[in-house]
Design a protein around this motif. Structure first.
Motif, PDB file in Angstrom:
ATOM      1  N   HIS A 196      32.121  -6.141  41.825  1.00  0.00           N
ATOM      2  CA  HIS A 196      32.868  -6.729  42.941  1.00  0.00           C
ATOM      3  C   HIS A 196      31.973  -7.053  44.134  1.00  0.00           C
ATOM      4  N   LEU A 197      30.690  -6.739  44.035  1.00  0.00           N
ATOM      5  CA  LEU A 197      29.745  -7.067  45.096  1.00  0.00           C
ATOM      6  C   LEU A 197      28.804  -8.162  44.621  1.00  0.00           C
ATOM      7  N   LEU A 198      28.270  -8.930  45.571  1.00  0.00           N
ATOM      8  CA  LEU A 198      27.227  -9.884  45.226  1.00  0.00           C
ATOM      9  C   LEU A 198      26.011  -9.130  44.688  1.00  0.00           C
ATOM     10  N   ARG A 199      25.325  -9.732  43.739  1.00  0.00           N
ATOM     11  CA  ARG A 199      24.161  -9.088  43.149  1.00  0.00           C
ATOM     12  C   ARG A 199      22.876  -9.773  43.584  1.00  0.00           C
ATOM     13  N   VAL A 200      21.871  -8.944  43.856  1.00  0.00           N
ATOM     14  CA  VAL A 200      20.529  -9.414  44.193  1.00  0.00           C
ATOM     15  C   VAL A 200      19.556  -8.799  43.196  1.00  0.00           C
ATOM     16  N   CYS A 201      18.687  -9.625  42.640  1.00  0.00           N
ATOM     17  CA  CYS A 201      17.675  -9.157  41.697  1.00  0.00           C
ATOM     18  C   CYS A 201      16.337  -9.000  42.409  1.00  0.00           C
ATOM     19  N   LEU A 202      15.620  -7.933  42.107  1.00  0.00           N
ATOM     20  CA  LEU A 202      14.259  -7.727  42.603  1.00  0.00           C
ATOM     21  C   LEU A 202      13.316  -7.772  41.413  1.00  0.00           C
ATOM     22  N   ARG A 203      12.326  -8.692  41.462  1.00  0.00           N
ATOM     23  CA  ARG A 203      11.338  -8.767  40.386  1.00  0.00           C
ATOM     24  C   ARG A 203       9.959  -8.560  41.028  1.00  0.00           C
ATOM     25  N   PRO A 204       9.466  -7.311  41.067  1.00  0.00           N
ATOM     26  CA  PRO A 204       8.204  -7.025  41.757  1.00  0.00           C
ATOM     27  C   PRO A 204       6.972  -7.461  41.007  1.00  0.00           C
ATOM     28  N   GLY A 205       7.096  -7.922  39.769  1.00  0.00           N
ATOM     29  CA  GLY A 205       5.923  -8.329  39.002  1.00  0.00           C
ATOM     30  C   GLY A 205       5.413  -7.208  38.121  1.00  0.00           C
ATOM     31  N   ALA A 206       4.503  -7.575  37.234  1.00  0.00           N
ATOM     32  CA  ALA A 206       3.970  -6.600  36.290  1.00  0.00           C
ATOM     33  C   ALA A 206       3.120  -5.560  37.011  1.00  0.00           C
ATOM     34  N   PRO A 207       3.199  -4.292  36.619  1.00  0.00           N
ATOM     35  CA  PRO A 207       2.359  -3.253  37.239  1.00  0.00           C
ATOM     36  C   PRO A 207       0.881  -3.594  37.086  1.00  0.00           C
ATOM     37  N   GLY A 208       0.144  -3.504  38.162  1.00  0.00           N
ATOM     38  CA  GLY A 208      -1.276  -3.807  38.120  1.00  0.00           C
ATOM     39  C   GLY A 208      -1.623  -5.264  38.298  1.00  0.00           C
ATOM     40  N   SER A 209      -0.615  -6.131  38.351  1.00  0.00           N
ATOM     41  CA  SER A 209      -0.874  -7.555  38.544  1.00  0.00           C
ATOM     42  C   SER A 209      -1.407  -7.795  39.957  1.00  0.00           C
ATOM     43  N   PRO A 210      -2.367  -8.725  40.127  1.00  0.00           N
ATOM     44  CA  PRO A 210      -2.888  -8.989  41.477  1.00  0.00           C
ATOM     45  C   PRO A 210      -1.838  -9.539  42.426  1.00  0.00           C
ATOM     46  N   HIS A 211      -0.767 -10.110  41.889  1.00  0.00           N
ATOM     47  CA  HIS A 211       0.293 -10.660  42.737  1.00  0.00           C
ATOM     48  C   HIS A 211       1.501  -9.732  42.822  1.00  0.00           C
ATOM     49  N   GLY A 212       1.514  -8.647  42.040  1.00  0.00           N
ATOM     50  CA  GLY A 212       2.678  -7.763  42.016  1.00  0.00           C
ATOM     51  C   GLY A 212       2.823  -6.965  43.297  1.00  0.00           C
ATOM     52  N   TRP A 213       4.043  -6.523  43.552  1.00  0.00           N
ATOM     53  CA  TRP A 213       4.303  -5.714  44.739  1.00  0.00           C
ATOM     54  C   TRP A 213       3.830  -4.288  44.528  1.00  0.00           C
ATOM     55  N   SER A 214       3.433  -3.674  45.601  1.00  0.00           N
ATOM     56  CA  SER A 214       3.158  -2.239  45.582  1.00  0.00           C
ATOM     57  C   SER A 214       4.489  -1.489  45.597  1.00  0.00           C
ATOM     58  N   PRO A 215       4.509  -0.215  45.199  1.00  0.00           N
ATOM     59  CA  PRO A 215       5.758   0.554  45.281  1.00  0.00           C
ATOM     60  C   PRO A 215       6.338   0.590  46.693  1.00  0.00           C
ATOM     61  N   GLU A 216       5.460   0.619  47.694  1.00  0.00           N
ATOM     62  CA  GLU A 216       5.939   0.648  49.085  1.00  0.00           C
ATOM     63  C   GLU A 216       6.659  -0.653  49.448  1.00  0.00           C
ATOM     64  N   ARG A 217       6.130  -1.766  48.950  1.00  0.00           N
ATOM     65  CA  ARG A 217       6.789  -3.044  49.238  1.00  0.00           C
ATOM     66  C   ARG A 217       8.142  -3.120  48.535  1.00  0.00           C
ATOM     67  N   LEU A 218       8.205  -2.624  47.299  1.00  0.00           N
ATOM     68  CA  LEU A 218       9.484  -2.600  46.597  1.00  0.00           C
ATOM     69  C   LEU A 218      10.505  -1.775  47.379  1.00  0.00           C
TER      70      LEU A 218
END
Length: 322
Positions: A146-168
């Protein structure tokens, strides 16, 4: 006709070419693929190793060079230098941020609709990438929501473009402050490691495997991600608004330019991407602003109007013949 599809540095680009490769194989052509060692395509028919004396008539390449020199054939260990293929026509596969986008190429293939292309792809051939339906959502994510959904895709672990855990954690906190349901695409093996960083937020997030990107996006209104071409095109094909948090990738700039998303610069320290309030403001605009949602729907229609992989296979036949 013999056709080689090669993306020796990128599994995601190799997977993106699978539909076109399958269409060529279905049309009766002999198709081979070359990608990073250990890469596995969803069909074994495209993963066989070509003999050393096998020479293609056409090379569809997501590389800077003319061929996948030194590439590993899918499902096989490193084969060593293969050199060039004399007499083969070479076309470039250049979606979004791939490095071959600025290199010399007489013919280009771009799965992006014209609105998402850079200057180098203005005259590229078009092909529609099918929406990914692989996998099934876990039961708890298939329940009516019943709520709008938002997806978070932080990228593959270790990827140079992926998010850090803190950014997630920062992005998740901003999204949860909007009274929405948040689904984070994080591998099960990584979730335990994130527990200490996410803290109480972890119990409010819902998780899914990264392979379920397409099915998850089909239930979402917005997605925040690291700017990868796979998630950008998949979200655009679903008509989902996008928040790109990345430094150098052009996906966010192009989405911002046409009004289907926003871009924030990712920095070394998560706090430098902006406060949680700033992130929340961008997400709120994508969810409730109206303009971004309407533009994302038009972008979805533009993608649906691109030539199918089957029609595209006929264009490749014409290229090889010339």
């Amino acid at each position: 006709m013999r056709v080689l599809f090669t993306a020796r540095h990128s599994v995601s680009h190799l997977l993106a070419m699978t539909a076109a490769a399958q269409a060529c194989a279905s049309a009766g052509h002999e198709v081979r693929t070359a990608g990073p060692a250990g890469a596995v395509l969803p069909t074994a028919a495209l993963g066989t190793s070509p003999p050393h004396d096998w020479h293609p008539d056409l090379v569809v390449s997501a590389e800077d060079g003319a061929t996948g020199a030194g590439a590993a054939v899918t499902g096989v260990t490193e084969t060593g230098p293969r050199g060039s293929f004399p007499g083969a026509r070479v076309v470039r596969w250049t979606p979004l941020d791939h490095r071959s986008a600025d290199g010399p190429a007489p013919v280009r293939i771009d799965p992006c609709p014209p609105a998402l292309r850079g200057d180098a792809g203005a005259d590229a051939l078009s092909v529609r990438q099918p929406i990914c339906h692989a996998g099934q959502l876990p039961y708890e994510l298939r329940e009516p929501h019943h709520l709008l959904r938002v997806c978070l895709r932080p990228g593959a672990p270790g990827s140079p473009h992926g998010w850090s855990p803190e950014r997630l954690r920062l992005v998740a906190r901003a999204a949860l402050g909007l009274d929405v349901e948040v689904i984070a695409l994080v591998p099960a093996a990584e979730r335990a490691r994130l527990g200490g960083v996410l803290g109480p937020l972890g119990s409010r997030l819902r998780f899914a495997e990264q392979e379920l990107l397409g099915p998850v996006l089909a239930t979402c209104v917005a997605v925040a991600h690291e700017g990868g071409p796979d998630v950008t095109l998949e979200a655009a094909a679903h008509g989902v608004t996008q928040l790109v948090i990345a430094d150098t990738r052009p996906a966010g700039d192009r989405l911002d330019r046409i009004g289907a998303g926003h871009r924030l610069v990712a920095a070394e320290e998560p706090r430098e991407t902006g406060s949680s309030l700033r992130l929340r403001r961008h997400l709120a605009d994508l969810l409730y602003g109206g303009r971004a949602l309407a533009t994302a729907q038009r972008l979805r229609s533009a993608i649906a109007a691109l030539p199918s992989p089957e029609a595209f296979a006929g264009r490749l036949e014409d290229l090889a013949a010339r």
